[in-house]
Design an enzyme around this catalytic site. Sequence first.
Site, PDB file in Angstrom:
ATOM      1  N   SER A  42      49.239 -13.688  -5.011  1.00 33.62           N
ATOM      2  CA  SER A  42      50.452 -13.064  -4.190  1.00 33.62           C
ATOM      3  C   SER A  42      51.752 -13.410  -4.083  1.00 33.62           C
ATOM      4  CB  SER A  42      49.883 -12.709  -2.950  1.00 33.62           C
ATOM      5  OG  SER A  42      48.635 -11.688  -3.241  1.00 33.62           O
ATOM      6  N   ILE A  43      52.809 -13.158  -4.219  1.00 36.08           N
ATOM      7  CA  ILE A  43      53.855 -13.806  -3.673  1.00 36.08           C
ATOM      8  C   ILE A  43      54.030 -14.333  -2.010  1.00 36.08           C
ATOM      9  CG2 ILE A  43      57.011 -13.545  -3.078  1.00 36.08           C
ATOM     10  CD1 ILE A  43      56.618 -11.321  -5.215  1.00 36.08           C
ATOM     11  N   VAL A  45      49.513  -1.989   8.371  1.00 39.72           N
ATOM     12  CA  VAL A  45      51.059  -1.636   8.171  1.00 39.72           C
ATOM     13  C   VAL A  45      51.319   0.485   8.447  1.00 39.72           C
ATOM     14  CG1 VAL A  45      51.684  -3.739   7.789  1.00 39.72           C
ATOM     15  CG2 VAL A  45      52.221  -1.756   6.003  1.00 39.72           C
ATOM     16  N   ILE A  95      54.751  -6.591   1.631  1.00 41.48           N
ATOM     17  CA  ILE A  95      54.199  -5.292   1.774  1.00 41.48           C
ATOM     18  C   ILE A  95      54.567  -4.207   0.963  1.00 41.48           C
ATOM     19  CG2 ILE A  95      52.692  -3.605   3.361  1.00 41.48           C
ATOM     20  CD1 ILE A  95      52.078  -5.528   4.939  1.00 41.48           C
ATOM     21  N   ALA A 151      52.543   2.215  -3.862  1.00 41.60           N
ATOM     22  CA  ALA A 151      53.312   3.403  -3.845  1.00 41.60           C
ATOM     23  C   ALA A 151      51.725   4.013  -4.739  1.00 41.60           C
ATOM     24  CB  ALA A 151      54.237   3.548  -4.850  1.00 41.60           C
ATOM     25  N   TYR A 161      59.268   2.456 -12.662  1.00 43.54           N
ATOM     26  CA  TYR A 161      59.218   1.738 -10.603  1.00 43.54           C
ATOM     27  C   TYR A 161      59.727   3.583  -9.588  1.00 43.54           C
ATOM     28  CZ  TYR A 161      59.715  -2.040  -7.788  1.00 43.54           C
ATOM     29  OH  TYR A 161      59.850  -2.484  -6.869  1.00 43.54           O
ATOM     30  N   LYS A 201      62.268   0.035  -2.115  1.00 46.53           N
ATOM     31  CA  LYS A 201      62.814  -0.584  -1.857  1.00 46.53           C
ATOM     32  C   LYS A 201      64.209  -0.545  -1.627  1.00 46.53           C
ATOM     33  CE  LYS A 201      59.579  -3.784  -3.531  1.00 46.53           C
ATOM     34  NZ  LYS A 201      58.532  -4.550  -1.991  1.00 46.53           N
ATOM     35  N   ILE A 222      56.913 -10.438 -11.533  1.00 50.49           N
ATOM     36  CA  ILE A 222      55.846 -11.616 -11.544  1.00 50.49           C
ATOM     37  C   ILE A 222      54.110 -10.855 -11.738  1.00 50.49           C
ATOM     38  CG2 ILE A 222      54.250 -13.508 -10.103  1.00 50.49           C
ATOM     39  CD1 ILE A 222      57.229 -13.790  -8.827  1.00 50.49           C
ATOM     40  N   LYS A 223      53.671 -11.353 -12.294  1.00 48.48           N
ATOM     41  CA  LYS A 223      52.757 -11.091 -12.735  1.00 48.48           C
ATOM     42  C   LYS A 223      51.670 -10.738 -11.747  1.00 48.48           C
ATOM     43  CE  LYS A 223      48.694  -9.396 -15.679  1.00 48.48           C
ATOM     44  NZ  LYS A 223      48.120  -9.802 -16.721  1.00 48.48           N
ATOM     45  N   LEU A 274      48.829  -8.402  -8.417  1.00 49.33           N
ATOM     46  CA  LEU A 274      48.237  -6.864  -8.026  1.00 49.33           C
ATOM     47  C   LEU A 274      49.535  -5.888  -8.311  1.00 49.33           C
ATOM     48  CD1 LEU A 274      45.252  -6.379  -8.160  1.00 49.33           C
ATOM     49  CD2 LEU A 274      45.269  -6.409  -5.288  1.00 49.33           C
TER      50      LEU A 274
HETATM   51  N1  LIG Z   1      55.570  -9.060  -8.149  1.00 46.66           N
HETATM   52  C1  LIG Z   1      56.962  -8.655  -8.801  1.00 46.66           C
HETATM   53  O1  LIG Z   1      57.273  -8.495  -9.225  1.00 46.66           O
HETATM   54  C2  LIG Z   1      57.527  -8.668  -6.936  1.00 46.66           C
HETATM   55  C3  LIG Z   1      58.428  -8.073  -7.616  1.00 46.66           C
HETATM   56  C4  LIG Z   1      59.299  -8.140  -6.348  1.00 46.66           C
HETATM   57  C5  LIG Z   1      59.375  -7.976  -5.213  1.00 46.66           C
HETATM   58  N2  LIG Z   1      57.658  -7.511  -5.158  1.00 46.66           N
HETATM   59  C6  LIG Z   1      57.052  -7.367  -3.390  1.00 46.66           C
HETATM   60  O2  LIG Z   1      56.733  -8.606  -3.250  1.00 46.66           O
HETATM   61  C7  LIG Z   1      55.878  -8.016  -2.060  1.00 46.66           C
HETATM   62  C8  LIG Z   1      54.458  -8.395  -2.682  1.00 46.66           C
HETATM   63  O3  LIG Z   1      53.784  -8.233  -3.640  1.00 46.66           O
HETATM   64  P1  LIG Z   1      52.921  -9.124  -4.497  1.00 46.66           P
HETATM   65  O4  LIG Z   1      53.630  -8.553  -6.091  1.00 46.66           O
HETATM   66  O5  LIG Z   1      52.896 -10.009  -4.849  1.00 46.66           O
HETATM   67  O6  LIG Z   1      51.411  -8.470  -4.807  1.00 46.66           O
HETATM   68  P2  LIG Z   1      50.299  -8.192  -3.926  1.00 46.66           P
HETATM   69  O7  LIG Z   1      49.384  -6.940  -4.315  1.00 46.66           O
HETATM   70  O8  LIG Z   1      49.859  -9.396  -4.401  1.00 46.66           O
HETATM   71  O9  LIG Z   1      50.418  -7.889  -2.680  1.00 46.66           O
HETATM   72  C9  LIG Z   1      50.810  -6.556  -1.936  1.00 46.66           C
HETATM   73  C10 LIG Z   1      50.248  -6.666  -0.951  1.00 46.66           C
HETATM   74  O10 LIG Z   1      50.546  -5.598   0.551  1.00 46.66           O
HETATM   75  C11 LIG Z   1      49.142  -4.729   0.811  1.00 46.66           C
HETATM   76  N3  LIG Z   1      49.773  -4.206   1.630  1.00 46.66           N
HETATM   77  C12 LIG Z   1      49.930  -2.516   0.867  1.00 46.66           C
HETATM   78  N4  LIG Z   1      49.081  -1.930   1.724  1.00 46.66           N
HETATM   79  C13 LIG Z   1      49.204  -2.469   2.393  1.00 46.66           C
HETATM   80  C14 LIG Z   1      48.812  -1.620   4.233  1.00 46.66           C
HETATM   81  N5  LIG Z   1      48.973  -0.287   4.562  1.00 46.66           N
HETATM   82  N6  LIG Z   1      48.670  -2.256   5.275  1.00 46.66           N
HETATM   83  C15 LIG Z   1      48.969  -4.061   4.994  1.00 46.66           C
HETATM   84  N7  LIG Z   1      48.970  -4.499   3.874  1.00 46.66           N
HETATM   85  C16 LIG Z   1      49.204  -3.639   2.694  1.00 46.66           C
HETATM   86  C17 LIG Z   1      47.852  -5.949  -0.017  1.00 46.66           C
HETATM   87  O11 LIG Z   1      47.327  -5.812   0.562  1.00 46.66           O
HETATM   88  C18 LIG Z   1      48.553  -6.647  -0.800  1.00 46.66           C
HETATM   89  O12 LIG Z   1      48.277  -7.948  -0.176  1.00 46.66           O
HETATM   90  C19 LIG Z   1      56.131  -5.847  -2.698  1.00 46.66           C
HETATM   91  O13 LIG Z   1      56.766  -5.668  -1.339  1.00 46.66           O
HETATM   92  C20 LIG Z   1      56.313  -6.124  -3.477  1.00 46.66           C
HETATM   93  O14 LIG Z   1      56.872  -5.544  -4.406  1.00 46.66           O
HETATM   94  C21 LIG Z   1      57.323  -8.501  -6.068  1.00 46.66           C
END
Ligand SMILES: NC(=O)c1ccc[n+]([C@@H]2O[C@H](COP(=O)([O-])OP(=O)(O)OC[C@H]3O[C@@H](n4cnc5c(N)ncnc54)[C@H](O)[C@@H]3O)[C@@H](O)[C@H]2O)c1
Length: 254
Positions: free
Chosen positions: A20-21, A64, A91, A94, A156, A163, A192-193, A195
Amino acid sequence: MGDLLANKTILVMGVANRRSIAWGCAQVMQEQGANLIYTYQNERLKKGLLKLTGDEASLLECDVADDNSIAQAFSEIKTRYGKIDGIVHAIAYAPKAELEGEITNATRAGFQTALDVSAYSLIAVSKVAMELELLNDPASLVTLTYMGSTRAIPSYNTMGIAKAALESSVRYLARDLGKFGVRVNAISAGAIKTLAVTGIKGHSDLLEISKQRTVDQEAVTIREVGGTCAFLMSDLATGVVGDVIYVDKGVHLI
Ligand SMILES: NC(=O)c1ccc[n+]([C@@H]2O[C@H](COP(=O)([O-])OP(=O)(O)OC[C@H]3O[C@@H](n4cnc5c(N)ncnc54)[C@H](O)[C@@H]3O)[C@@H](O)[C@H]2O)c1
């Protein structure tokens, strides 16, 4: 190691696992001396988080999509920690069907869910934090976005629209919370890969293309995103307000 965030208590929302980020942000902030609190979405996700942190006392449940859940979690944080110095909102969600094909596949329900969890939640969280007077002056809120907000990225779709709403929410929140010393910013991370990404149809291609478009053909890491998050949480960033900072190794330029 450093002391950029010494004496700061920061809430991290959105660690699902070690990829996770939010976990990259947590690791770097901790190395910089921050005291961290974590929220998890539900019991299923708690286990993985506990494995990473090893400390149950700093974990709270917070869905949330549910105002009561946010209110409960934040009141508990106030009781346990008093005021805090920052919140990382990492967080998004979709329904899978929204993340494939063309935008005309979008459904009213899927669109609402995506916008609710991925964009409105930042406002919901900020609102409760302000009502409870949970944040210090100065404090910093950081959310995570992606360049699908401004460009039409394959599959996307609805998440790109969410976003865009999230980035706009950052600007309005920054305007309104600034008078209380609360800064609000977004980091636009490269692909980034994680979940969340595996829910996007054709994510392997998306990840590969993004990697090829970085300046050195190496994907950005969660720790690199974490570095910028630590900076934004620190008092070095008191002049950065309502902005979207790209941490994607140049992908958005090329
Ligand atoms: N991975 C990428 O390539 C990438 C790039 C840019 C932005 N992001 C953004 O980074 C953020 C983190 O995503 P990630 O890629 O680390 O994936 P991740 O799956 O590790 O994290 C997503 C998190 O959102 C949480 N979540 C979803 N619905 C929820 C709810 N109702 N209540 C509370 N928590 C909830 C999940 O439990 C999870 O911990 C997201 O906003 C994602 O869009 C990701």
